[in-house]
Design a protein around this motif. Structure first.
Motif, mmCIF file in Angstrom:
data_model
loop_
_atom_site.group_PDB
_atom_site.id
_atom_site.type_symbol
_atom_site.label_atom_id
_atom_site.label_comp_id
_atom_site.label_asym_id
_atom_site.label_seq_id
_atom_site.Cartn_x
_atom_site.Cartn_y
_atom_site.Cartn_z
ATOM 1 N N ASP A 163 0.827 -1.213 0.000
ATOM 2 C CA ASP A 163 0.000 0.000 0.000
ATOM 3 C C ASP A 163 0.860 1.262 0.000
ATOM 4 N N ILE A 164 1.981 1.225 0.720
ATOM 5 C CA ILE A 164 2.880 2.384 0.751
ATOM 6 C C ILE A 164 3.371 2.709 -0.663
ATOM 7 N N ILE A 165 3.833 1.684 -1.384
ATOM 8 C CA ILE A 165 4.357 1.903 -2.735
ATOM 9 C C ILE A 165 3.236 2.310 -3.689
ATOM 10 N N GLU A 166 2.057 1.698 -3.560
ATOM 11 C CA GLU A 166 0.942 2.033 -4.441
ATOM 12 C C GLU A 166 0.467 3.464 -4.215
ATOM 13 N N ASP A 167 0.230 3.837 -2.959
ATOM 14 C CA ASP A 167 -0.257 5.189 -2.668
ATOM 15 C C ASP A 167 0.795 6.242 -3.023
ATOM 16 N N GLY A 168 2.082 5.916 -2.789
ATOM 17 C CA GLY A 168 3.127 6.845 -3.179
ATOM 18 C C GLY A 168 3.205 7.020 -4.684
ATOM 19 N N SER A 169 2.942 5.953 -5.430
ATOM 20 C CA SER A 169 2.959 6.029 -6.890
ATOM 21 C C SER A 169 1.814 6.880 -7.420
ATOM 22 N N ILE A 170 0.699 6.911 -6.701
ATOM 23 C CA ILE A 170 -0.454 7.704 -7.119
ATOM 24 C C ILE A 170 -0.279 9.169 -6.711
ATOM 25 N N LYS A 207 31.907 5.590 18.122
ATOM 26 C CA LYS A 207 31.202 5.083 19.291
ATOM 27 C C LYS A 207 29.694 5.244 19.099
ATOM 28 N N PHE A 208 28.950 4.262 19.622
ATOM 29 C CA PHE A 208 27.498 4.304 19.512
ATOM 30 C C PHE A 208 26.905 5.206 20.586
ATOM 31 N N GLN A 209 25.824 5.897 20.196
ATOM 32 C CA GLN A 209 25.102 6.724 21.146
ATOM 33 C C GLN A 209 23.639 6.795 20.729
ATOM 34 N N GLN A 210 22.771 7.040 21.689
ATOM 35 C CA GLN A 210 21.349 7.163 21.409
ATOM 36 C C GLN A 210 21.033 8.581 20.946
ATOM 37 N N LYS A 211 20.196 8.680 19.934
ATOM 38 C CA LYS A 211 19.863 9.978 19.357
ATOM 39 C C LYS A 211 18.358 10.060 19.139
ATOM 40 N N PRO A 212 17.710 11.157 19.531
ATOM 41 C CA PRO A 212 16.259 11.289 19.294
ATOM 42 C C PRO A 212 15.971 11.398 17.800
ATOM 43 N N VAL A 213 14.775 10.993 17.415
ATOM 44 C CA VAL A 213 14.430 10.950 15.999
ATOM 45 C C VAL A 213 12.952 11.281 15.833
ATOM 46 N N VAL A 214 12.602 11.869 14.703
ATOM 47 C CA VAL A 214 11.192 12.084 14.358
ATOM 48 C C VAL A 214 10.587 10.715 14.027
ATOM 49 N N PRO A 215 9.535 10.281 14.735
ATOM 50 C CA PRO A 215 9.024 8.909 14.552
ATOM 51 C C PRO A 215 8.181 8.723 13.294
ATOM 52 N N TRP A 216 8.659 9.212 12.183
ATOM 53 C CA TRP A 216 7.943 9.114 10.906
ATOM 54 C C TRP A 216 8.935 8.748 9.806
ATOM 55 N N THR A 217 8.403 8.145 8.746
ATOM 56 C CA THR A 217 9.140 7.991 7.493
ATOM 57 C C THR A 217 8.351 8.678 6.389
ATOM 58 N N HIS A 218 9.030 9.529 5.639
ATOM 59 C CA HIS A 218 8.412 10.241 4.521
ATOM 60 C C HIS A 218 8.907 9.596 3.232
ATOM 61 N N TYR A 219 8.031 8.878 2.566
ATOM 62 C CA TYR A 219 8.376 8.231 1.299
ATOM 63 C C TYR A 219 8.056 9.182 0.147
ATOM 64 N N ARG A 276 15.276 2.522 -5.301
ATOM 65 C CA ARG A 276 16.195 3.418 -4.577
ATOM 66 C C ARG A 276 15.421 4.383 -3.683
ATOM 67 N N GLN A 277 14.325 4.928 -4.205
ATOM 68 C CA GLN A 277 13.557 5.902 -3.427
ATOM 69 C C GLN A 277 12.876 5.249 -2.224
ATOM 70 N N TYR A 278 12.155 4.152 -2.481
ATOM 71 C CA TYR A 278 11.454 3.490 -1.385
ATOM 72 C C TYR A 278 12.421 2.717 -0.490
ATOM 73 N N GLY A 279 13.545 2.271 -1.033
ATOM 74 C CA GLY A 279 14.539 1.577 -0.223
ATOM 75 C C GLY A 279 15.050 2.451 0.905
ATOM 76 N N LYS A 280 15.252 3.755 0.635
ATOM 77 C CA LYS A 280 15.673 4.672 1.692
ATOM 78 C C LYS A 280 14.628 4.727 2.802
ATOM 79 N N GLY A 281 13.379 4.734 2.408
ATOM 80 C CA GLY A 281 12.315 4.769 3.410
ATOM 81 C C GLY A 281 12.247 3.499 4.228
ATOM 82 N N PHE A 282 12.378 2.339 3.581
ATOM 83 C CA PHE A 282 12.311 1.074 4.314
ATOM 84 C C PHE A 282 13.510 0.909 5.244
ATOM 85 N N ARG A 283 14.671 1.420 4.834
ATOM 86 C CA ARG A 283 15.827 1.362 5.741
ATOM 87 C C ARG A 283 15.608 2.265 6.955
ATOM 88 N N ASN A 284 14.971 3.421 6.732
ATOM 89 C CA ASN A 284 14.642 4.281 7.872
ATOM 90 C C ASN A 284 13.608 3.607 8.766
#
Length: 515
Positions: A115-122, A224-236, A394-402
């Motif tokens: 649905d993500i890919i379909e709605d984004g395509s529309i 070194k690893f550290q915790q970082k706050p993030v916006v809890p959304w993905t924009h495809y 490539r476009q949706y892959g960035k979103g799925f990795r996020n």
């Protein structure tokens, strides 16, 4: 909008409880109309509103290429499930992947990703929101672009600094509507409501803003690893408009697969409808009355009697029309019409080929594929589809990795772990027909050149090469053990079960002595 960096502008306005910039973005966002292309995909196209002309057919033919293009483009890269496989070994990684797969399964990831890919395509854009529900379970929800705005920083990195979601609530008792707004940034969720033309904090909530407590684990410059706050959304974003990349308001405008094809789809519908109208018009007996001089026309009925009355001539012509011949001067004359529609047919075919070529949608015909086309032939047929699919992946892959990045942060928080999202690879499996026999032959010839897992990865029907390899080794061990048992007859004898209740020998001896 402003001269300072957008992230700094956002923080200062938030600290001052000033939300006019939110109102400005919403007004600009509401100028976009997403309903037109959605109507076309659903088959509600402009040809259905064609005006009727008196005395002429009024067919309304819709060739729904919008739905065909969207269905093919989405199914080509998403009908086969997207694979999330580990690229590292170890019990810790296996546990992490197992937990991640459980979250994806609970949220019906296969249908959600389609649905993500379909709605984004529309629509050109689509959003995904991540949160903990009241039971502490990790949830994923899709939101359409007509109710969400992504705000990016105006630096070169273009970091996502906030997502604005707005919607309207209706008060039935007062018969009025109020717009509510949710602003998500890296730390908090701020709830606003509209009062007049301005937005103010929603004071009906016990706590506002409220922390969402979602972080990700990242490496700093020292490794070194550290915790970082993030916006809890993905924009495809399906495709970015090139002239929109450097806007100072932080908004990014996406393009759907059909955004520049409306006129071409309308032309196809008009051409096909016009041809059908002409064919129907010339099948109407009224055409004879218009093209023939009934006063001078000699017509004879079935008994050979001359018909003199004009109205009787009309009735006779209408009656004999179904037989495709009339009697003119006592001779049977076939009724035929030469429409000369070769030009129209060529125009329709040319328009169809154009829209399919522009969208990378194969136009498969029996003369193209034959009985068993080779892999090279299939690749040529799907060449344009592969180009389009590569851009989409490539476009949706960035979103799925996020998506995996954020979900991993939530899993780390839930289970108090330090898992690394980079241990999981996101892989698409294109739904292109393949010559399986040819592929197996190629893989067989690569023995000794590539590892077993690399060769398995080349086969389109193998979802997880690592798991397939481990399963094969396990089956080989079980088969070897079974053969060893056959060769060793003693191994086939059932051993008597040990009775745990039987006392030790020394206890039995002492009991016997006592007896």
């Amino acid at each position: 909008m402003q001269t300072m960096l957008l992230e700094q502008f956002y923080e200062e306005n938030k600290a001052n409880n000033s939300w006019r910039w939110v109102s400005d973005l919403i007004k600009k966002h509401q100028t976009k109309d997403y309903s037109l292309i959605r109507r076309y995909v659903d088959g509600d196209q402009d040809i259905l509103h064609k005006q009727e002309e008196k005395g002429k057919p009024n067919n309304k033919i819709v060739l729904n290429f919008a739905r065909k293009i969207i269905d093919f483009g989405t199914s080509y890269i998403a009908s086969n499930p997207i694979r999330y496989s580990s690229n590292e070994a170890g019990a810790d990684v296996e546990e992490y992947v197992k937990k991640l797969q459980a979250v994806l399964m609970d949220n019906d990831e296969e249908s959600l990703s389609y649905d993500i890919i379909e709605d984004g395509s529309i629509d050109g854009e689509v959003f995904e929101y991540y949160y903990f529900d009241e039971d502490g379970q990790i949830c994923i929800t899709e939101f359409k672009v007509d109710e969400c705005i992504a705000v990016y920083d105006t630096t070169v990195k273009a970091k996502l600094i906030a997502v604005i979601r707005y919607y309207t609530m209706t008060d039935v008792s007062r018969n009025n509507k109020t717009m509510l707004v949710e602003v998500y940034d890296e730390n908090e969720i701020t709830y606003l409501r509209q009062e007049g033309t301005a937005f103010v904090l929603d004071m009906s909530r016990e706590q506002n803003p409220v922390s969402h407590n979602i972080t990700v684990r990242v490496k700093n410059q020292d490794g070194k690893f550290q915790q970082k706050p993030v916006v809890p959304w993905t924009h495809y974003v399906n495709r970015r408009r090139k002239h929109q990349q450097n806007r100072d308001d932080g908004m990014v405008e996406g393009m759907g697969d059909l955004s520049d094809l409306k006129q071409l789809m309308d032309a196809i519908n008009k051409a096909v409808t016009g041809k059908v109208d002409v064919q129907e018009y010339f099948k109407n007996p009224k055409v004879i009355f218009e093209d023939l001089d009934l006063d001078d026309l000699l017509l004879y009925d079935a008994e050979g009697e001359l018909i003199t009355d004009v109205e009787e001539k009309k009735q006779y012509l209408a009656k004999m029309w179904s037989t495709s011949q009339i009697l003119v001067g006592k001779k049977a004359v076939p009724v035929t019409w030469d429409l000369q529609d070769t030009h129209e047919e060529n125009t329709i075919n040319r328009l169809i080929e154009t829209i399919l070529d522009q969208t990378g949608t194969p136009h498969l015909r029996p003369d193209q594929v034959g009985t068993a086309p080779s892999g090279i032939a299939l690749k040529i047929i799907f060449y344009h589809a592969d180009i389009k699919a590569g851009i989409k992946m490539r476009q949706y892959g960035k979103g799925f990795r996020n998506r995996i990045r954020i979900l991993t942060g939530m899993l780390n928080q839930k289970y108090r772990m330090q898992w690394d999202y980079q241990a999981v690879d996101v892989k698409f499996s294109k739904n292109m027909p393949v010559n399986v026999v040819e592929m197996v032959e190629i893989v067989t010839k690569l023995v000794g050149q590539l590892s077993h897992e690399e060769r398995l990865a080349l086969l389109p029907f193998v979802d997880d090469p690592r798991a397939s390899r481990e399963k094969l080794l396990k089956e080989q061990d079980e088969e070897a053990e079974r053969r060893m048992k056959i060769l060793d007859p003693d191994a086939l004898e059932d051993k008597e079960p040990v009775d745990d209740d039987t006392p030790p020998d020394d206890e039995k001896g002492s009991e016997g002595d006592a007896a």
